[in-house]
Design a protein around this motif. Sequence first.
Motif, PDB file in Angstrom:
ATOM      1  N   PHE A 150       0.823  -1.216   0.000  1.00  0.00           N
ATOM      2  CA  PHE A 150       0.000   0.000   0.000  1.00  0.00           C
ATOM      3  C   PHE A 150       0.862   1.274   0.000  1.00  0.00           C
ATOM      4  O   PHE A 150       0.340   2.361   0.247  1.00  0.00           O
ATOM      5  N   SER A 151       2.142   1.151  -0.236  1.00  0.00           N
ATOM      6  CA  SER A 151       3.063   2.277  -0.050  1.00  0.00           C
ATOM      7  C   SER A 151       2.806   3.444  -0.991  1.00  0.00           C
ATOM      8  O   SER A 151       3.214   4.569  -0.702  1.00  0.00           O
TER       9      SER A 151
ATOM     10  N   LYS B 293      -0.453   7.496  -0.691  1.00  0.00           N
ATOM     11  CA  LYS B 293       0.015   8.526   0.251  1.00  0.00           C
ATOM     12  C   LYS B 293      -1.124   9.298   0.902  1.00  0.00           C
ATOM     13  O   LYS B 293      -0.939   9.895   1.964  1.00  0.00           O
TER      14      LYS B 293
ATOM     15  N   LEU C 279      -4.142   7.834   1.637  1.00  0.00           N
ATOM     16  CA  LEU C 279      -5.098   6.903   2.202  1.00  0.00           C
ATOM     17  C   LEU C 279      -5.385   7.243   3.662  1.00  0.00           C
ATOM     18  O   LEU C 279      -4.481   7.364   4.482  1.00  0.00           O
TER      19      LEU C 279
ATOM     20  N   LEU D 107      -8.524   2.214   5.884  1.00  0.00           N
ATOM     21  CA  LEU D 107      -8.241   0.918   5.269  1.00  0.00           C
ATOM     22  C   LEU D 107      -9.000  -0.151   6.054  1.00  0.00           C
ATOM     23  O   LEU D 107      -8.796  -0.308   7.259  1.00  0.00           O
TER      24      LEU D 107
ATOM     25  N   LEU E 204       2.186  -2.112   6.450  1.00  0.00           N
ATOM     26  CA  LEU E 204       1.478  -0.838   6.252  1.00  0.00           C
ATOM     27  C   LEU E 204       2.460   0.302   6.052  1.00  0.00           C
ATOM     28  O   LEU E 204       2.149   1.456   6.360  1.00  0.00           O
TER      29      LEU E 204
ATOM     30  N   LEU F 279       2.191   4.777   4.647  1.00  0.00           N
ATOM     31  CA  LEU F 279       0.840   5.336   4.784  1.00  0.00           C
ATOM     32  C   LEU F 279       0.873   6.450   5.836  1.00  0.00           C
ATOM     33  O   LEU F 279       0.395   6.283   6.950  1.00  0.00           O
TER      34      LEU F 279
ATOM     35  N   LEU G 104      -2.766   7.590   7.281  1.00  0.00           N
ATOM     36  CA  LEU G 104      -3.763   6.599   7.662  1.00  0.00           C
ATOM     37  C   LEU G 104      -4.342   6.946   9.036  1.00  0.00           C
ATOM     38  O   LEU G 104      -3.621   7.060  10.025  1.00  0.00           O
TER      39      LEU G 104
END
Length: 634
Positions: A149-150, A153, A155, A158, A173, A176, A179
């Motif tokens: 998921f890198s 940016k 996000l 989740l 993770l 992120l 997040l």
Amino acid sequence: MLRLWIMAPVLLWIPVMVIAELPGNAQCPVNCSCFFSQWFVRCSNASLSSLPPGIPNATVELDLQHNQFSTLSAGFFPELAEISIIYLGSSGIHQIELGAFQGVKNLYHLHLDNNLLEQVPEGVFENLTNLIFLHLEHNQIVHLLPGGFSSLKQLSALDLSNNLLLELSDQALHGLPRLRRLYLSANRITNVSSKALPGSLRALSLDGNQLTSVPAAIRTSPMLSTLQLSGNPIRKLTSLSFGRRLRSLRQLFLDSLALEQISNLAFTRLRWLELLSLRNNSLESLPPLSSLKSLSTLHLTGNKWRCDCNLIWLRTWQKKVLRKERSPVECSSPGVLQGQLLVDIEKLTCPPLGTDSTTLSPSENMNTPTAIASPRDIPLPGAATTATTTTSTTLIITKRLPSSTTHSATSLHHVPEKWDPCLADHISSVNIRTKGTTSLVVSWAFSGDQDQFEVRYTAGWDEQVLWVVGGLAEVTLHDLHAGTEYRVCVIPQNENLLECQAPAARQCKAERTAGLPRDTQPVHAPLSHSHSAVGFGIAVALLALAALALAVTYRLRTRPIQFQRYYNEDESPLHRRSSNQAKMTTSPVDESMEDEDWHGNGTAASKCPEEKVDCTVSAPSRLTLTSTPTYVTL
């Protein structure tokens, strides 16, 4: 009114025009419905295996749920610059190829829930740099690849709940930075790496997993405000469970953990906690939560509460809460209180240490030799005898456990609870500082709802007591002896507790007052070896002084007699010669007369053994004196 009548048909005509325009519009894909000028395209439940052609370029929301897309191949979506939301849930997707989302770079929401995905390939979301919400719940994901998921940016949320995850690794993770919400509920997670969680998290759901303790990674999330840990096999919470950095935590859910024990300091650092849920556990008691100053909601139903003096604070707290916001606490033990609500019980008591306690009604077990004691007359731990008194509101039937007897089936595994009448666990951080030479300032920290404290301060055998009322945690002790060490103990007070006989070490601290100590010992202070030596020295000094005084007196009485010469013109020479004879001293007595040619020399004392002497001075025959000097005893 006329304007309203004119505007009403216009307002009714607008939706008719829109509805008439959209379904029959030639630009809407086959088996799909379009609304509001092709902004919303609905192609759900259309048995599609691929994306239908003719998706309008102005589409903002695309619904593709409940279809049969087994694979999202590269270039699956055409160039749709305006699209922000795509629904792909329940579409049988088990694979996503790289480049599948190449044409939807401005995607805001992506729903991939209720599919058959087993993993998230690295780079599959590479171009979705504006994605904020990603839904992957209800899939079959077993492992998260590092850096999967890198590229997301932006996000913020989740959702990975209801998958088959076994652990959360350090790099799962990674990348992120924004997040805020992470949902990992209903997986099979047994381990969360210490660096797995982003520091920006605000809400974390780990309920329904296989965690046996609170993950250490949670302690490094200072921004976390909501934590869901319900449904994990966590049986014990300690002072290390939540650490010191969860200063922003507002809501904590700990339901259905099979929780049996909570230490006194487990929630101490959660000062801003507003909601605590402990429903459906195996708790019998709960330590005071006085450090949670912001707590407003406490859920406690579904536990095995033992209603004794350890829950006095909880009863007091519940009485302060509005009835509609009060979580009912139903007693499971002792037997006489079973089924009653804690808030309705007037008096709560505790059994003494080392006894097998059973609470009975007055009519039960009358043939059993027992001792019925009121809460204040129950003997202290270690007492040799058991006192017998009259009954109180709640009868506590106590009997000593024989060392070699066999217990019934219900008490084979009974371990007597250590009960401390001094409530040592409620006191911490006793500090003392000097104030002048005769005062000490004592301060302490406490947990619970106690508002009365007994401060005992002792110097030697001299013990004094000061009562502190009103929930104060600092007091000044006055009129103390300078340079004296005092041992100060702080003991919480409650009318339902026994008197504290031996405070614990954590409740006490010793400090010496400033200045030099007095020469005399306190009235009740016993003499130690050093004090005895000082007393013996003083006695010897007094005897020496007395001997010296006697010697001085003796010397004064026996010293040589000194004489003084004077002229007595009234006394006749005959009377002067009648005095006792005495010898002259060897020390010269010179006197200058008006006649320089004559000098009279007279001595006395050393050659005269008698105390009273009469020494006359013979004048030369050529001189006749009208007055003759006479010597008298000084």
